[in-house]
Design a protein around this motif. Structure first.
Motif, short mmCIF file in Angstrom:
data_model
loop_
_atom_site.label_atom_id
_atom_site.label_comp_id
_atom_site.label_asym_id
_atom_site.label_seq_id
_atom_site.Cartn_x
_atom_site.Cartn_y
_atom_site.Cartn_z
N VAL A 49 0.84 -1.21 0.00
CA VAL A 49 0.00 0.00 0.00
C VAL A 49 0.87 1.26 0.00
CG1 VAL A 49 -1.71 1.29 1.33
CG2 VAL A 49 -1.90 -1.19 1.13
N LEU A 50 1.96 1.24 0.79
CA LEU A 50 2.84 2.40 0.84
C LEU A 50 3.50 2.64 -0.51
CD1 LEU A 50 4.24 4.62 2.44
CD2 LEU A 50 5.98 2.94 3.13
N THR A 51 3.94 1.56 -1.14
CA THR A 51 4.55 1.71 -2.46
C THR A 51 3.56 2.30 -3.47
OG1 THR A 51 6.02 -0.15 -2.00
CG2 THR A 51 5.74 0.48 -4.30
N ASP A 52 2.34 1.77 -3.45
CA ASP A 52 1.31 2.28 -4.37
C ASP A 52 0.98 3.74 -4.09
OD1 ASP A 52 -0.88 1.70 -6.41
OD2 ASP A 52 -2.05 2.41 -4.67
N TYR A 53 0.96 4.08 -2.79
CA TYR A 53 0.63 5.47 -2.42
C TYR A 53 1.71 6.43 -2.88
CZ TYR A 53 -0.20 9.50 0.62
OH TYR A 53 -0.41 10.76 1.10
N LEU A 54 2.96 6.07 -2.68
CA LEU A 54 4.04 6.97 -3.08
C LEU A 54 4.19 7.04 -4.61
CD1 LEU A 54 6.73 6.10 -0.37
CD2 LEU A 54 5.20 8.09 -0.45
N GLU A 55 3.92 5.93 -5.30
CA GLU A 55 4.01 5.96 -6.76
C GLU A 55 2.91 6.85 -7.37
OE1 GLU A 55 3.93 1.95 -8.04
OE2 GLU A 55 6.09 1.61 -7.73
N PRO A 58 4.26 11.18 -7.54
CA PRO A 58 5.67 11.28 -7.95
C PRO A 58 6.18 12.73 -7.85
CG PRO A 58 4.26 11.21 -9.87
CD PRO A 58 3.34 11.09 -8.71
N GLY A 59 7.49 12.85 -7.94
CA GLY A 59 8.12 14.16 -8.05
C GLY A 59 7.84 15.06 -6.86
N ALA A 60 7.38 16.30 -7.17
CA ALA A 60 7.18 17.32 -6.14
C ALA A 60 6.02 16.97 -5.23
CB ALA A 60 6.94 18.67 -6.82
N GLN A 61 5.10 16.11 -5.68
CA GLN A 61 3.95 15.75 -4.85
C GLN A 61 4.33 14.80 -3.70
OE1 GLN A 61 0.98 14.07 -7.40
NE2 GLN A 61 0.83 15.90 -8.71
N ARG A 62 5.52 14.18 -3.83
CA ARG A 62 5.86 13.15 -2.85
C ARG A 62 6.08 13.74 -1.45
NH1 ARG A 62 9.58 8.56 -4.93
NH2 ARG A 62 7.59 8.25 -5.99
N ALA A 63 6.72 14.90 -1.38
CA ALA A 63 6.96 15.51 -0.06
C ALA A 63 5.65 15.83 0.63
CB ALA A 63 7.81 16.76 -0.23
N PRO A 116 10.16 0.74 -6.29
CA PRO A 116 10.53 0.41 -7.68
C PRO A 116 11.30 1.51 -8.38
CG PRO A 116 8.27 -0.26 -7.24
CD PRO A 116 8.72 0.54 -6.06
N ASN A 117 11.12 2.77 -7.98
CA ASN A 117 11.82 3.86 -8.67
C ASN A 117 13.23 4.08 -8.13
OD1 ASN A 117 11.30 4.90 -6.19
ND2 ASN A 117 10.14 6.70 -6.90
N GLY A 118 13.72 3.20 -7.22
CA GLY A 118 15.08 3.31 -6.72
C GLY A 118 15.21 4.04 -5.41
N THR A 119 14.17 4.73 -4.98
CA THR A 119 14.25 5.40 -3.69
C THR A 119 13.96 4.39 -2.57
OG1 THR A 119 11.92 6.02 -3.83
CG2 THR A 119 13.54 7.60 -4.64
#
Length: 444
Positions: A49-55, A58-63, A116-119
Motif C-alpha cells: 500500500v505504501l509503495t502504491d501510495y508513493l508511486e 511522484p516528483g514534487a507531490q511526494r513531499a 521500484p523507482n530506486g528510492t
C-alpha cells in the motif's frame, strides 16, 4: 521472616528484570534473520500500500504526500537514496536491499523499504504494544512473582520454625523431641537427619545412664564385702581365720579388677573401629588357641568341647584378639549352664562371611529374654550372683566385637535344648598399611 522474604524477592525481581532487559536488547541481534522475516511477513500488505501510495504521488507531490501520511501515523518516515543508506547498513543487508527486499537495521528499530523507482523509505518498526501496557504487564508479573515467593517462604519458614522448636526442646533436655514435618516439605531430608541424630544421641545417653546405673550397682557388693572384711581383720582372731579373711579380700580385689577390665574393654569397643587391628589369620589356629585356653575350665566341669571347621575358610581377615575374646566369653557363658557338651563350629556364610557358632546342651534361655541378653549388666536369672551369671558384660562385649567388624550376633534355640549363639563376621579387606607391612616382611 520478613527480612528473608525481602531478600528472596529482591533477588528474584532483579534476576527477572535482568533477563527481560537481556531479552529485549540482545534477542533481536541474535535472532535478527528470524525477526526480519517476521517483519517482512507482517508488513507485506503495508509495504504494497505504501509503495502504491508513493508511486501515485511522484516528483514534487511526494513531499506533500509524506507530510500528509505523517499526520495519520506516529512513525517517522524519510525518503533516502541508496548512497544515503550505504553507510547505515552492512554488506548482507545492502545485498538484500538491492534485491528489493525489506531489511532491518542491526538494532531492529528501523526498516528500509526499497521502492521500484530506486528510492528507499526508512521508517520505525511499528511496536504494537504501548509503554503503559508493557508497564502494566511487568507490574502484574512482579505481583505474581511476589505472591509465589510469599507462598513458598510461608511454608518453608513454617517448617524451619518447627525444626527450630524441636531443636530447642531437644537442647533443653527433652530427648524425645522430634521434628514432625510433612513428606513434601522442602527441608524433609534435613528434618530426617535431625531426627536420626536425636535418636542416636538419646540412645547413647540412655546407654550411658544404664551403664552408670549398672556400674554403681555392680561395685556396691564387692566394695561392701571389702569394707566388712577390713573391719574383721581388725578384730583379734586365730591366724587361720585371719589368713582366710585375707584370701577373701584378695578375691574381692580380683573381682573388682576383672570388672574394671571388662568395663575398659567395653569402653574401647564402644569407640568403634579405632581399636580394631585387622590381619589375615589362620582360622584353625585361632579356634585351637581358644579351645586350649578353656581346656582347664572344661575339664574341671567334666564337660566336652568340640571344634569343627569343616566348610570354613582357611584364613579370614579380622582382629584375632577381639574374635578370640568374643569366643572365650561365649564358651565361658556355656560352661556355666551346659550339662555335658559344648560345640564351637565355623562355616562360610553368604559373600564369604565367617559364621562362628557356640552351642551347648544346657537349659537354654527363655525366648522373652533373647532381645535383652546382649544388654550391659543384664542377667537372665536375677537370682544368680556374679559367680554363676558373671558381671553381665560378656555378651555385650561379644556384640560390640561383631559390630566393630561390621557383623552381627544372634541367639537361637539349640537342637539339644540349650542356647546357640551365632556370630557372623563379613569378609573384609586388609588395610593398605597392613598389606605394605606384609609385603615388606617377605624375604627378598
Amino acid at each position: 521472616m520478613l527480612r528473608s522474604l525481602i531478600r528472596l524477592y529482591l533477588i528474584v525481581l532483579l534476576t527477572g528484570g535482568a533477563v527481560i532487559v537481556f531479552v529485549n536488547v540482545s534477542f533481536d541481534y541474535f535472532f535478527h534473520d528470524r525477526v526480519t522475516a517476521k517483519v517482512r511477513e507482517r508488513t507485506s500488505v503495508y509495504a504494497f500500500v505504501l509503495t502504491d501510495y508513493l508511486e501515485r504521488h511522484p516528483g514534487a507531490q511526494r513531499a506533500a504526500a509524506l507530510a500528509e501520511l505523517q499526520k495519520h501515523r506516529d512513525n517517522d518516515f524519510s525518503v533516502l537514496t541508496l548512497q544515503d543508506v550505504v553507510p547505515l547498513l552492512d554488506a548482507p543487508r545492502l545485498h538484500d536491499l538491492r534485491d528489493g527486499k525489506l531489511v532491518l537495521d542491526r538494532d531492529a528499530t528501523d526498516y528500509y523499504l526499497p521502492l521500484p523507482n530506486g528510492t528507499i523509505v526508512r521508517a520505525a518498526v511499528n511496536d504494537r504494544e504501548d509503554l503503559d501496557i508493557k508497564m502494566l504487564a511487568f507490574v502484574l508479573l512482579a505481583l505474581a512473582t511476589l505472591l509465589s515467593v510469599m507462598v513458598w517462604v510461608h511454608y518453608h519458614w513454617r517448617d524451619l520454625r518447627a525444626l527450630e522448636s524441636a531443636a530447642r526442646a531437644f537442647g533443653s533436655g527433652n530427648l524425645a523431641a522430634r521434628a514432625r514435618l510433612p513428606g513434601r516439605s522442602n527441608i524433609d531430608q534435613l528434618a530426617q537427619q535431625f531426627n536420626q541424630m536425636a535418636q542416636q544421641i538419646e540412645a547413647s545417653i540412655q546407654h550411658q545412664r544404664d551403664m552408670m546405673h549398672g556400674i554403681s550397682h555392680e561395685l556396691k557388693t564387692p566394695l561392701a564385702r571389702l569394707e566388712f572384711g577390713l573391719a574383721l581383720l581388725q578384730a583379734p582372731d586365730s591366724v587361720e581365720r585371719q589368713r582366710a579373711r585375707q584370701l577373701a579380700l584378695r578375691k574381692d580385689v580380683r573381682e573388682l579388677d576383672e570388672l574394671v577390665t571388662e568395663m575398659l574393654t567395653l569402653s574401647r569397643l564402644e569407640q568403634g573401629e579405632g581399636h580394631r587391628v585387622l590381619m589375615r589369620c589362620a582360622l584353625g589356629e585361632l579356634l585351637d588357641s581358644v579351645a586350649a585356653s578353656m581346656a582347664n575350665d572344661i575339664a574341671d566341669r567334666t564337660l566336652s568341647l568340640s571344634v569343627t571347621t569343616a566348610g570354613a575358610p582357611a584364613h579370614h581377615v579380622c582382629d584375632p584378639k577381639l574374635v578370640a575374646r568374643a569366643l572365650l566369653n561365649l564358651i565361658r557363658n556355656s560352661t556355666r549352664y551346659a550339662h555335658r557338651a559344648i560345640s564351637l563350629n565355623a562355616t562360610t556364610g553368604p559373600a564369604g562371611a565367617l559364621v562362628l557358632t557356640v552351642e551347648d546342651d544346657g537349659p537354654g534361655i527363655p525366648v522373652a529374654e533373647w532381645a535383652r541378653v546382649f544388654e550391659p549388666f543384664h542377667r537372665v536369672d536375677s537370682s544368680r550372683n556374679r559367680h554363676t551369671g558373671g558381671f553381665g558384660l560378656g555378651l555385650t562385649i561379644v556384640r560390640r566385637v561383631a559390630l566393630v567388624h561390621g557383623g552381627t550376633v544372634r541367639l537361637e534355640a539349640s537342637e539339644t535344648g540349650g542356647a546357640r549363639f551365632v556370630m557372623t563376621l563379613p569378609r573384609l579387606a586388609l588395610p593398605a598399611s597392613a598389606v605394605a607391612s606384609a609385603a615388606a616382611s617377605l624375604p627378598a
